[in-house]
Design a protein around this motif. Structure first.
Motif, PDB file in Angstrom:
ATOM      1  N   PHE A  57       0.818  -1.211   0.000  1.00  0.00           N
ATOM      2  CA  PHE A  57       0.000   0.000   0.000  1.00  0.00           C
ATOM      3  C   PHE A  57       0.852   1.261   0.000  1.00  0.00           C
ATOM      4  O   PHE A  57       0.344   2.363  -0.227  1.00  0.00           O
ATOM      5  N   ALA A  58       2.153   1.131   0.288  1.00  0.00           N
ATOM      6  CA  ALA A  58       3.037   2.291   0.327  1.00  0.00           C
ATOM      7  C   ALA A  58       4.440   1.837  -0.044  1.00  0.00           C
ATOM      8  O   ALA A  58       4.740   0.633  -0.098  1.00  0.00           O
ATOM      9  N   ARG A  59       5.306   2.786  -0.271  1.00  0.00           N
ATOM     10  CA  ARG A  59       6.687   2.454  -0.639  1.00  0.00           C
ATOM     11  C   ARG A  59       7.413   1.788   0.525  1.00  0.00           C
ATOM     12  O   ARG A  59       8.212   0.875   0.333  1.00  0.00           O
ATOM     13  N   TRP A  60       7.143   2.252   1.745  1.00  0.00           N
ATOM     14  CA  TRP A  60       7.791   1.696   2.944  1.00  0.00           C
ATOM     15  C   TRP A  60       6.700   1.291   3.936  1.00  0.00           C
ATOM     16  O   TRP A  60       6.470   1.976   4.947  1.00  0.00           O
ATOM     17  N   PRO A  61       6.009   0.200   3.692  1.00  0.00           N
ATOM     18  CA  PRO A  61       4.872  -0.157   4.558  1.00  0.00           C
ATOM     19  C   PRO A  61       5.282  -0.483   5.990  1.00  0.00           C
ATOM     20  O   PRO A  61       4.589  -0.108   6.938  1.00  0.00           O
ATOM     21  N   ASP A  62       6.397  -1.192   6.165  1.00  0.00           N
ATOM     22  CA  ASP A  62       6.823  -1.535   7.524  1.00  0.00           C
ATOM     23  C   ASP A  62       7.180  -0.291   8.327  1.00  0.00           C
ATOM     24  O   ASP A  62       6.886  -0.204   9.528  1.00  0.00           O
ATOM     25  N   ALA A  63       7.819   0.679   7.661  1.00  0.00           N
ATOM     26  CA  ALA A  63       8.159   1.913   8.364  1.00  0.00           C
ATOM     27  C   ALA A  63       6.894   2.661   8.773  1.00  0.00           C
ATOM     28  O   ALA A  63       6.819   3.234   9.877  1.00  0.00           O
ATOM     29  N   ALA A  64       5.874   2.680   7.908  1.00  0.00           N
ATOM     30  CA  ALA A  64       4.633   3.382   8.233  1.00  0.00           C
ATOM     31  C   ALA A  64       3.952   2.752   9.448  1.00  0.00           C
ATOM     32  O   ALA A  64       3.537   3.454  10.387  1.00  0.00           O
TER      33      ALA A  64
END
Length: 342
Positions: A57-64
């Motif tokens: 869903f995003a470029r950096w999902p784990d960071a979000a």
């Protein structure tokens, strides 16, 4: 508000600001739990999408997701610290009811004053921790909102509106924190400038990455051009301050105060500093920064070479780190001054 240097020996120690304790209790009892619930809800909604079979869903999902979880944990810390602050929050009327023999003609004895001031010190300490956890949670929540808005792959043009809105919200929160953290106006202006430059450098560095496409290149170029303009304004003021300090040998008191204010605006130095060498260094540093930023903006807006974009991104991040280091130094100087006056 800074506490007064001296208090009468036979009076209570007032809280400063006077409504600080009540505001902290309102924060820990309502605002922090509400934001903690919102942060954990966002993390719970996004966790199932981290499975390998799910599209990102995003470029950096784990960071979000990590940012949302960290925000919720920080807000829980704010709630717990507010409870501890309430343990030591006491009023003079309450102390007088508990120990009526220690109040004579409306004045507390030395022992009761020490009890009240000890409780006030501990209450203020935990109140400051509550505020720190709360603001850290807000910054983490806004950062998570910004990260979750960056899609995988190339960023389409309309998505930059969403990213820009989230970035403005984060920048506004950081500006608010800076305004509340500094009492000295000159140091506050310098801190605002360094923090804005650091945020702009990080934003330009990220947007300069080749994978962000042509729109990212334009956004990075515009941000660098704006940063160059800001550095140019500061450079002009620094040059005028240097010329004023060198041209005027014996100045009246009013004019001398203007010179000192100009020096403090550029360097945020103490009022006793009058040597022009710090101003010269500031003028050279900001002038160099203006040229470098303008060159980077020109390269991004005129070329679409991947090596050029990578070089500009690295330079923007390094410049942001330098401004961030200067901002931290200003914060430490403000804290040291507060401790000295307290």
């Amino acid at each position: 508000m800074r506490p007064p240097r001296r208090l009468p020996r036979d009076t209570w120690q007032p809280p400063l600001p006077l409504g600080y304790a009540a505001s902290i209790q309102g924060l820990g009892g309502f605002a922090a739990p509400l934001l903690a619930g919102a942060s954990f809800t966002m993390a719970a909604l996004l966790l199932p999408t981290l499975a390998a079979a799910q599209p990102r869903f995003a470029r950096w999902p784990d960071a979000a997701v990590s940012l949302f979880i960290a925000s919720g944990l920080a807000q829980i810390g704010a709630v717990q610290a507010a409870v501890w602050a309430r343990r030591y929050d006491t009023l003079p009327e309450e102390l007088a009811q508990w120990w009526p023999g220690e109040v004579r003609d409306g004045r507390p004895t030395r022992w009761l004053r020490n009890v009240q001031r000890g409780h006030a010190t501990l209450s203020l300490r935990w109140a400051d921790r509550t505020r720190g956890f709360y603001h850290a949670g807000i910054v983490l929540l806004l950062s998570g909102t910004l990260v979750v808005g960056v899609p995988p792959g190339r960023v389409p043009g309309p998505r930059w509106t969403l990213i820009g809105t989230a970035a403005l919200g984060l920048a506004g929160e950081l500006a608010w924190l800076v305004h509340a953290a500094f009492f000295d106006p000159a140091r506050r202006r310098a801190a605002h400038g360094h923090l804005a430059a650091a945020v702009a450098g990080l934003a330009a560095g990220v947007a300069s990455v080749p994978s962000f496409g042509g729109t990212g290149r334009v956004v990075a170029g515009v941000v660098l051009a704006g940063a160059a303009a800001g550095h140019g304004v500061v450079t002009g003021r620094a040059v005028r301050a240097v010329r004023t300090a060198r041209a005027v040998r014996v100045v009246p008191a009013a004019r001398a105060s203007r010179v000192v204010r100009a020096v403090r605006w550029v360097r945020a130095v103490p009022r006793t500093a009058s040597a022009p060498s710090p101003m010269v260094r500031s003028a050279v540093a900001f002038g160099t920064g203006t040229a470098v930023l303008a060159a980077g903006a020109g390269l991004l807006l005129t070329t679409d070479s991947a090596p050029v974009r990578a070089a500009v991104a690295a330079g923007a991040v390094l410049a942001a780190g330098a401004h961030l280091a200067r901002f931290v130094a200003l914060v430490l100087a403000e804290r040291a001054e507060d401790d000295g006056e307290g």
